[in-house]
Design a protein around this motif. Structure first.
Motif, mmCIF file in Angstrom:
data_model
loop_
_atom_site.group_PDB
_atom_site.id
_atom_site.type_symbol
_atom_site.label_atom_id
_atom_site.label_comp_id
_atom_site.label_asym_id
_atom_site.label_seq_id
_atom_site.Cartn_x
_atom_site.Cartn_y
_atom_site.Cartn_z
ATOM 1 N N ASP A 29 -43.502 31.694 78.846
ATOM 2 C CA ASP A 29 -44.232 30.871 79.129
ATOM 3 C C ASP A 29 -45.707 30.353 77.916
ATOM 4 N N ALA A 30 -46.079 31.996 77.397
ATOM 5 C CA ALA A 30 -47.053 31.141 76.824
ATOM 6 C C ALA A 30 -46.431 30.689 74.662
ATOM 7 N N TYR A 31 -45.035 30.851 74.402
ATOM 8 C CA TYR A 31 -45.092 30.021 73.554
ATOM 9 C C TYR A 31 -44.474 28.570 73.944
ATOM 10 N N SER A 32 -44.585 27.998 72.672
ATOM 11 C CA SER A 32 -44.779 26.501 72.758
ATOM 12 C C SER A 32 -43.973 25.979 71.421
ATOM 13 N N HIS A 33 -42.862 25.325 71.893
ATOM 14 C CA HIS A 33 -42.272 24.744 70.651
ATOM 15 C C HIS A 33 -43.296 23.626 69.722
ATOM 16 N N ASP A 34 -43.296 24.467 68.223
ATOM 17 C CA ASP A 34 -44.002 23.259 67.552
ATOM 18 C C ASP A 34 -43.561 22.177 66.583
ATOM 19 N N PRO A 35 -43.694 20.892 67.038
ATOM 20 C CA PRO A 35 -42.797 19.960 66.920
ATOM 21 C C PRO A 35 -42.419 19.627 65.254
ATOM 22 N N GLY A 36 -41.089 18.912 65.508
ATOM 23 C CA GLY A 36 -40.764 19.302 63.896
ATOM 24 C C GLY A 36 -40.413 20.885 63.167
ATOM 25 N N ARG A 37 -40.509 21.789 63.323
ATOM 26 C CA ARG A 37 -40.392 22.994 63.322
ATOM 27 C C ARG A 37 -39.279 23.917 63.482
ATOM 28 N N THR A 38 -38.847 24.689 62.548
ATOM 29 C CA THR A 38 -37.991 25.561 62.796
ATOM 30 C C THR A 38 -37.728 25.582 64.963
ATOM 31 N N VAL A 39 -36.412 25.161 65.298
ATOM 32 C CA VAL A 39 -35.885 25.604 67.039
ATOM 33 C C VAL A 39 -35.257 27.355 67.213
ATOM 34 N N LEU A 40 -36.687 28.045 67.783
ATOM 35 C CA LEU A 40 -36.097 29.557 68.066
ATOM 36 C C LEU A 40 -35.227 29.926 68.528
ATOM 37 N N ASP A 41 -34.598 31.204 69.091
ATOM 38 C CA ASP A 41 -33.647 31.876 69.731
ATOM 39 C C ASP A 41 -34.668 32.666 70.598
ATOM 40 N N ARG A 42 -34.231 33.176 71.615
ATOM 41 C CA ARG A 42 -35.347 33.714 72.354
ATOM 42 C C ARG A 42 -36.038 35.385 72.256
ATOM 43 N N ALA A 43 -34.787 35.971 70.883
ATOM 44 C CA ALA A 43 -35.434 37.371 70.264
ATOM 45 C C ALA A 43 -36.313 36.752 69.173
ATOM 46 N N ALA A 44 -36.071 35.638 68.471
ATOM 47 C CA ALA A 44 -36.961 34.871 67.313
ATOM 48 C C ALA A 44 -38.515 34.926 68.294
ATOM 49 N N VAL A 45 -38.188 34.034 69.594
ATOM 50 C CA VAL A 45 -39.409 33.687 70.390
ATOM 51 C C VAL A 45 -40.161 34.957 70.764
ATOM 52 N N GLU A 46 -39.508 36.065 70.922
ATOM 53 C CA GLU A 46 -39.764 37.599 71.737
ATOM 54 C C GLU A 46 -40.560 38.253 70.432
ATOM 55 N N TYR A 47 -40.564 37.870 69.175
ATOM 56 C CA TYR A 47 -40.828 38.503 68.286
ATOM 57 C C TYR A 47 -42.297 37.918 67.933
ATOM 58 N N GLY A 53 -39.318 44.154 68.121
ATOM 59 C CA GLY A 53 -38.346 43.763 68.715
ATOM 60 C C GLY A 53 -37.482 43.442 67.252
ATOM 61 N N GLU A 54 -36.596 42.769 67.449
ATOM 62 C CA GLU A 54 -35.663 41.519 66.942
ATOM 63 C C GLU A 54 -36.281 40.772 65.818
ATOM 64 N N ASN A 55 -35.313 40.269 65.106
ATOM 65 C CA ASN A 55 -35.987 38.541 64.286
ATOM 66 C C ASN A 55 -35.828 37.895 65.232
ATOM 67 N N GLY A 56 -34.806 38.242 65.262
ATOM 68 C CA GLY A 56 -34.159 36.730 66.327
ATOM 69 C C GLY A 56 -33.738 35.905 64.819
ATOM 70 N N SER A 57 -33.483 34.616 65.400
ATOM 71 C CA SER A 57 -33.053 33.775 64.565
ATOM 72 C C SER A 57 -33.822 32.033 64.781
ATOM 73 N N ALA A 58 -33.380 31.299 63.813
ATOM 74 C CA ALA A 58 -33.758 30.278 64.165
ATOM 75 C C ALA A 58 -32.170 29.454 64.024
ATOM 76 N N ILE A 59 -32.003 28.132 65.007
ATOM 77 C CA ILE A 59 -31.481 27.513 65.675
ATOM 78 C C ILE A 59 -30.474 26.452 64.541
ATOM 79 N N ALA A 60 -29.017 26.688 64.535
ATOM 80 C CA ALA A 60 -28.453 25.321 63.594
ATOM 81 C C ALA A 60 -26.889 25.204 64.082
#
Length: 222
Positions: A29-47, A53-60
């Motif tokens: 809940d501490a994470y908020s998406h920056d409008p217009g930026r990459t959309v991150l998956d769960r692992a990327a948000v946690e990182y 942890g795992e770097n995760g990925s942006a989503i396409a």
């Protein structure tokens, strides 16, 4: 012959690092998406929140993802970079929308290799649009737009340009290739003595990379 025990590990100059402490729970809940930026998956948000942890990925669009807590994998059919929401679907399921942080990317969307003659026969506007697709990894990195390449022009590679100008390294730009070039003499990726040109290399790993070269290596067209 009596077998000899293995030599002891060298000591005195190796400083063993203490183990990392257990990772603290991540408050998503501490994470908020920056409008217009990459959309991150769960692992990327946690990182991003925990720095480990795992770097995760942006989503396409086209990625295969697995919703958190579910066993099924579904295909991404839309990504909203303003809200951080994605749409997923499978053959047996109706499309549904959820936050990018509620899925994990299992497999990146597949795209055909980029040919060296990609820009031949294209207008400058068409070339900028095509390279924008590649640079953004087909929408994964929305910071690469047509506006980003608005001042890039055509150039023709004079002779093979190797990675870091090392003759033993792979060729980044083959002789004769038509490329997009930014002729503004800005140093990029380690080039510290301008003037340089910046050309977009599509031969490396996806989605390519802007690469600084010397002016004599690429002849500007027009």
């Amino acid at each position: 012959m009596t077998p000899q025990p293995p030599s002891p590990e060298p000591t005195g100059y190796i400083l063993p690092l203490p183990p990392l402490p257990p990772a603290a729970p991540v408050d998503l809940d501490a994470y908020s998406h920056d409008p217009g930026r990459t959309v991150l998956d769960r692992a990327a948000v946690e990182y991003r929140l925990a720095g480990r942890g795992e770097n995760g990925s942006a989503i396409a669009v086209g990625d295969l993802v697995q919703p958190v807590g579910e066993a099924t994998r579904q295909r991404v059919t839309a990504v909203d970079h303003q809200t951080g929401q994605i749409t997923i679907t499978s053959d047996s399921d109706t499309p549904r929308t959820l936050a990018g942080r509620d899925v994990e990317v299992v497999s990146l969307a597949a795209h055909p290799p980029v040919p060296d003659d990609l820009l031949e026969g294209l207008s400058l506007e068409q070339a900028r649009e095509r390279v924008t697709d590649i640079a953004s990894d087909y929408g994964r990195y929305p910071q690469y737009t047509n506006a980003y390449f608005a001042d890039w022009v055509f150039g023709r590679v004079v002779a093979d340009i190797h990675w870091r100008n090392d003759p033993a390294a792979p060729v980044d730009f083959p002789a004769g290739q038509r490329v997009l070039v930014r002729p503004d003499n800005r140093p990029v990726y380690g080039a510290i003595n301008p003037p340089t040109l910046t050309a977009y290399c599509t031969r490396g790993s996806r989605p390519g990379i802007p690469t600084a070269v010397w002016p004599h290596q690429i002849r500007l067209e027009g």
